[in-house]
Write an enzyme that holds these catalytic residues in place. Structure first.
Site, mmCIF file in Angstrom:
data_model
loop_
_atom_site.group_PDB
_atom_site.id
_atom_site.type_symbol
_atom_site.label_atom_id
_atom_site.label_comp_id
_atom_site.label_asym_id
_atom_site.label_seq_id
_atom_site.Cartn_x
_atom_site.Cartn_y
_atom_site.Cartn_z
ATOM 1 N N MET A 150 7.238 8.778 9.901
ATOM 2 C CA MET A 150 6.589 7.473 9.758
ATOM 3 C C MET A 150 5.500 7.570 8.697
ATOM 4 O O MET A 150 4.789 8.568 8.622
ATOM 5 C CB MET A 150 5.957 7.090 11.104
ATOM 6 C CG MET A 150 5.171 5.785 11.073
ATOM 7 S SD MET A 150 4.499 5.369 12.705
ATOM 8 C CE MET A 150 3.039 6.420 12.736
ATOM 9 N N ASN A 151 5.369 6.498 7.854
ATOM 10 C CA ASN A 151 4.131 6.391 7.079
ATOM 11 C C ASN A 151 3.521 5.000 7.236
ATOM 12 O O ASN A 151 3.273 4.602 8.377
ATOM 13 C CB ASN A 151 4.276 6.916 5.636
ATOM 14 C CG ASN A 151 5.402 6.354 4.821
ATOM 15 O OD1 ASN A 151 6.562 6.615 5.113
ATOM 16 N ND2 ASN A 151 5.079 5.600 3.797
ATOM 17 N N ASP A 152 3.238 4.282 6.166
ATOM 18 C CA ASP A 152 2.372 3.095 6.218
ATOM 19 C C ASP A 152 2.698 2.090 7.335
ATOM 20 O O ASP A 152 3.862 1.758 7.534
ATOM 21 C CB ASP A 152 2.479 2.293 4.916
ATOM 22 C CG ASP A 152 2.380 3.136 3.665
ATOM 23 O OD1 ASP A 152 1.993 4.302 3.762
ATOM 24 O OD2 ASP A 152 2.699 2.600 2.595
ATOM 25 N N ASP B 87 4.155 -3.236 -2.432
ATOM 26 C CA ASP B 87 3.310 -3.382 -1.243
ATOM 27 C C ASP B 87 2.670 -4.768 -1.118
ATOM 28 O O ASP B 87 1.439 -4.892 -0.972
ATOM 29 C CB ASP B 87 2.220 -2.295 -1.196
ATOM 30 C CG ASP B 87 2.765 -0.888 -1.407
ATOM 31 O OD1 ASP B 87 3.950 -0.673 -1.106
ATOM 32 O OD2 ASP B 87 2.007 -0.020 -1.878
ATOM 33 N N TRP C 274 -0.829 12.302 2.114
ATOM 34 C CA TRP C 274 0.388 12.744 1.407
ATOM 35 C C TRP C 274 0.302 14.191 0.942
ATOM 36 O O TRP C 274 1.321 14.802 0.629
ATOM 37 C CB TRP C 274 0.672 11.822 0.206
ATOM 38 C CG TRP C 274 1.274 10.515 0.621
ATOM 39 C CD1 TRP C 274 0.703 9.278 0.562
ATOM 40 C CD2 TRP C 274 2.596 10.311 1.171
ATOM 41 N NE1 TRP C 274 1.578 8.320 1.048
ATOM 42 C CE2 TRP C 274 2.735 8.932 1.419
ATOM 43 C CE3 TRP C 274 3.659 11.164 1.479
ATOM 44 C CZ2 TRP C 274 3.904 8.377 1.960
ATOM 45 C CZ3 TRP C 274 4.821 10.610 2.018
ATOM 46 C CH2 TRP C 274 4.928 9.242 2.250
ATOM 47 N N GLU D 299 -2.187 1.596 -4.286
ATOM 48 C CA GLU D 299 -1.140 1.169 -3.356
ATOM 49 C C GLU D 299 -1.736 0.257 -2.281
ATOM 50 O O GLU D 299 -2.943 0.223 -2.056
ATOM 51 C CB GLU D 299 -0.505 2.370 -2.638
ATOM 52 C CG GLU D 299 0.312 3.276 -3.530
ATOM 53 C CD GLU D 299 1.183 4.237 -2.721
ATOM 54 O OE1 GLU D 299 2.361 4.341 -3.067
ATOM 55 O OE2 GLU D 299 0.705 4.863 -1.768
ATOM 56 N N PHE E 89 10.488 -0.642 1.170
ATOM 57 C CA PHE E 89 9.139 -0.088 1.091
ATOM 58 C C PHE E 89 8.144 -1.032 1.788
ATOM 59 O O PHE E 89 8.510 -2.003 2.421
ATOM 60 C CB PHE E 89 8.764 0.166 -0.375
ATOM 61 C CG PHE E 89 9.284 1.477 -0.933
ATOM 62 C CD1 PHE E 89 10.343 2.157 -0.346
ATOM 63 C CD2 PHE E 89 8.707 2.052 -2.065
ATOM 64 C CE1 PHE E 89 10.816 3.371 -0.857
ATOM 65 C CE2 PHE E 89 9.163 3.261 -2.588
ATOM 66 C CZ PHE E 89 10.211 3.919 -1.991
ATOM 67 N N SER E 90 6.841 -0.747 1.608
ATOM 68 C CA SER E 90 5.819 -1.434 2.397
ATOM 69 C C SER E 90 5.713 -2.928 2.091
ATOM 70 O O SER E 90 6.050 -3.384 1.008
ATOM 71 C CB SER E 90 4.458 -0.781 2.166
ATOM 72 O OG SER E 90 4.408 0.417 2.879
#
Ligand SMILES: *[C@@H]1O[C@H](CO)[C@@H](O)[C@H](O)[C@H]1NC(C)=O
Ligand SMILES: *[C@@H]1O[C@H](CO)[C@@H](O)[C@H](O)[C@H]1NC(C)=O
Ligand SMILES: *[C@@H]1O[C@H](CO)[C@@H](O)[C@H](O)[C@H]1NC(C)=O
Ligand SMILES: *[C@@H]1O[C@H](CO)[C@@H](O)[C@H](O)[C@H]1NC(C)=O
Ligand SMILES: *[C@@H]1O[C@H](CO)[C@@H](O)[C@H](O)[C@H]1NC(C)=O
Ligand SMILES: *[C@@H]1O[C@H](CO)[C@@H](O)[C@H](O)[C@H]1NC(C)=O
Ligand SMILES: *[C@@H]1O[C@H](CO)[C@@H](O)[C@H](O)[C@H]1NC(C)=O
Ligand SMILES: *[C@@H]1O[C@H](CO)[C@@H](O)[C@H](O)[C@H]1NC(C)=O
Ligand SMILES: *[C@@H]1O[C@H](CO)[C@@H](O)[C@H](O)[C@H]1NC(C)=O
Ligand SMILES: *[C@@H]1O[C@H](CO)[C@@H](O)[C@H](O)[C@H]1NC(C)=O
Ligand SMILES: *[C@@H]1O[C@H](CO)[C@@H](O)[C@H](O)[C@H]1NC(C)=O
Ligand SMILES: *[C@@H]1O[C@H](CO)[C@@H](O)[C@H](O)[C@H]1NC(C)=O
Length: 522
Positions: A56-58, A182, A317, A232, A116-117
């Site tokens: 998992m990220n953002d 984003d 990261w 970002e 993506f985000s």
């Protein structure tokens, strides 16, 4: 440069995924059912959200529905414990702590692309025209990463955010760039507003739209704050201003920009800019750059749609793809949820305060402690899942502190002699300083996994709250005016807390309490 080359070579990254997707075609990404997870591992946080399995990220698409259910989506690789193959995972909660995993919400159209985000809104007035029969229609706005460029797409949901259909007219914004991503969308008065990162040009673009489909470029915020290597995950949010004298009805705006790599402490961090916004143009109040965290593990934070509440990604990261939780089948957790406001702090300008969102639903039994910590230590407070502690500090005014005046806290393992330490230095000869140290843990090592963090204040702290939740440690000073978040990887579980203070001036008082955390996963 590491992440830059990773991002610029996203074609290579995704072709690797494509190869592994082909070779492991017996294990396709599940649709329509939640991914099952094993939450029993010793590094699994109990009340910080972590994905059932995979990477998992953002945080993405955060919104609260009309029934009061909080929706958390997140950048998700369901097929590996490293970044790649990006989907939107989904979880829901009544209180921002007790999460139920839901089926994956957004899927890339094919194996050479990634979702993506991005963000989500509730289109209560049907401005998009997608919604025949509901005032609760949800629209997600996200970046589709393709081998050649990053374009902005939208998808609508007829079932309150559980399943989405991509708009047939996608993409809604395509500037031909492979570093443009984003989108975060809010409603302003009579139109939608998007902030989005031209990542490699150090520009936050502001776009407007009447209907979420047709977008017009309105202005740019360029080259503000730390540049790092890329910008970002911008957010633009209206927050209440609470002055120390009285809570005014005033509102202020905050622009956040996350940078990676190249944060002052290395890797990833989020910076913020208080200012004004008039529907098309943002202007910071002053030229200062402010960081949202003094630790290294709080990135890409997002605000819930139309709420002053936010959640960040509790990782960096520089090491997120190699941390030891992979042995438990998962990587990365979120920060605690936060209720945000601004204070006008005088000479230092407007400051973001990130209060821990009402934590009472996840506090279990209160642990046996003494009420006053002045010049004494409360040791050996034992716990199983994790611990939340709170101290209110009253100090005499106009006093000169001894050089050794300090408040300390330590969590320890029982046999491996590992610990995470922190404290607050009150000495008048140095600024009032909170510090954290994760160096005495044995479960992970990396040149980027920096040990020690600190931040100074103009005035002594009045309150310190902390939480150790297995592999995440967070500290909130003065209700979240200063926040430190760090991941910690002990080789065996933490079991005891010790807290104490020494050499405080006569007339000092510290009221202290600690609670065992509930285990929301069992
Ligand atoms: C994958 O989807 C993207 C976006 O729709 C498209 O541009 C690309 O041609 C597709 N690739 C393949 C191999 O189908
Ligand atoms: C919905 O319409 C009302 C009435 O025009 C307006 O006040 C409100 O700002 C609109 N909100 C959204 C999210 O469209
Ligand atoms: C929403 O907009 C669409 C397209 O304009 C329209 O067909 C539909 O009736 C609208 N729904 C409502 C509830 O107004
Ligand atoms: C609402 O409208 C959509 C689109 O026309 C339709 O697919 C859906 O079944 C409708 N839902 C209900 C509850 O009528
Ligand atoms: C809210 O709850 C009602 C009753 O449980 C349910 O029918 C409805 O679908 C829910 N709405 C959303 C947006 O989840
Ligand atoms: C906004 O910034 C982008 C990215 O650098 C640039 O392409 C565009 O021309 C700028 N627009 C204006 C009006 O300055
Ligand atoms: C917003 O600010 C910009 C720049 O200061 C100005 O050009 C614009 O007219 C303002 N818009 C409104 C609605 O006041
Ligand atoms: C914790 O308990 C151990 C063993 O009973 C004792 O030696 C130690 O002094 C205690 N620590 C504190 C800070 O009370
Ligand atoms: C602190 O000291 C200053 C200067 O001596 C004095 O003016 C002020 O009243 C004192 N404040 C308090 C709360 O005692
Ligand atoms: C607080 O911790 C620091 C660092 O370990 C130590 O030097 C100091 O003596 C401690 N102070 C108190 C009052 O426990
Ligand atoms: C704490 O200890 C110091 C000496 O180290 C002493 O001067 C002070 O009065 C004590 N504080 C309280 C509140 O007892
Ligand atoms: C600290 O103060 C806050 C209110 O400012 C209160 O809610 C909290 O219970 C207090 N904590 C302790 C341990 O006294």
């Amino acid at each position: 440069m590491w992440t830059r080359s990773l991002l610029l070579s996203s074609a290579a990254l995704f072709s690797l995924d494509w190869v592994s997707a082909q070779s492991s075609s017996a294990a396709p990404v599940p649709t329509g059912v939640p991914i099952q997870g094993d939450y029993t591992g010793p590094l699994r946080p109990r009340v910080h959200y972590s994905p059932p399995k995979g990477f998992m990220n953002d945080p993405n698409g955060l919104f609260k529905d009309n029934n009061g259910t909080w929706h958390l989506y997140y950048q998700y690789n369901p097929t590996d414990v490293v970044a790649g193959n990006q989907h939107w995972g989904h979880a829901t909660s009544p209180d921002l702590y007790d999460w139920t995993n839901q089926p994956i919400a957004l899927f890339p159209p094919n194996s050479s692309t990634g979702v993506f985000s991005g963000s989500a809104v509730v289109d209560s007035n049907n401005t998009s025209g997608f919604f025949q029969n509901t005032t609760e229609g949800v629209v997600a706005i996200y970046t589709l990463n393709t081998p050649t460029k990053q374009v902005q797409e939208i998808a609508y949901s007829y079932d309150g955010g559980y399943t989405f259909t991509p708009y047939s007219g996608n993409p809604v914004i395509d500037v031909g760039s492979n570093q443009f991503r984003d989108p975060k969308v809010i409603w302003y008065d009579d139109h939608w507003v998007m902030v989005i990162a031209y990542a490699a040009e150090y520009v936050i673009g502001i776009y407007t739209s009447p209907n979420l489909k047709d977008w017009t470029h309105a202005s740019n915020v360029s080259h503000v704050g730390f540049l790092g290597i890329q910008y970002e995950c911008p957010n633009l949010v209206k927050l209440p201003v609470k002055n120390s004298s009285s809570d005014t009805a005033e509102d202020g705006w905050v622009l956040t920009i996350s940078i990676n790599p190249g944060a002052p402490l290395g890797g990833s961090i989020t910076q913020y800019f208080p200012g004004t916004f008039n529907g098309t143009h943002f202007n910071p109040y002053d030229g200062a750059t402010r960081l949202s965290n003094f630790g290294k593990d709080d990135y890409a934070g997002q605000f819930f749609y139309d709420e002053p509440v936010s959640i960040g990604w509790a990782s960096n990261w520089e090491y997120t793809n190699i941390v030891p939780t992979a042995s438990e089948g998962w990587r990365s957790s979120m920060t605690l949820p936060r209720n945000n406001y601004l204070v006008d702090s005088g000479a230092r300008g407007y400051q973001l305060v990130q209060e821990i969102y009402d934590v009472s639903p996840v506090l279990s039994n209160q642990l046996n402690t003494s009420n006053n910590l002045v010049n004494s230590t409360v040791g050996n407070i034992t716990f199983n899942n994790g611990v939340y502690f709170d101290m209110n500090i009253t100090l005499p005014s106009n006093v000169t502190f001894a050089a050794t005046a300090a408040i300390n806290f330590t969590v320890s393992t029982s046999s491996s002699r590992e610990s995470v330490r922190g404290g607050y230095i009150l000495s008048s000869s140095t600024p009032y300083t909170i510090w954290l140290d994760r160096g005495q843990t044995n479960g992970f090592d990396s040149p980027f996994f920096t040990d020690k963090f600190s931040e100074s204040q103009l005035r002594p702290a009045k309150r310190i709250q902390g939480m150790i939740d297995r592999s995440v440690f967070e500290v909130y000073v003065d209700n979240g005016a200063v926040v430190g978040t760090m991941d910690v990887y002990p080789a065996e579980p933490f079991t005891t807390l010790s807290v104490g203070s020494g050499d405080l001036p006569g007339g000092s008082e510290i009221s202290f309490a600690a609670w065992e955390l509930k285990d929301v996963w069992t």
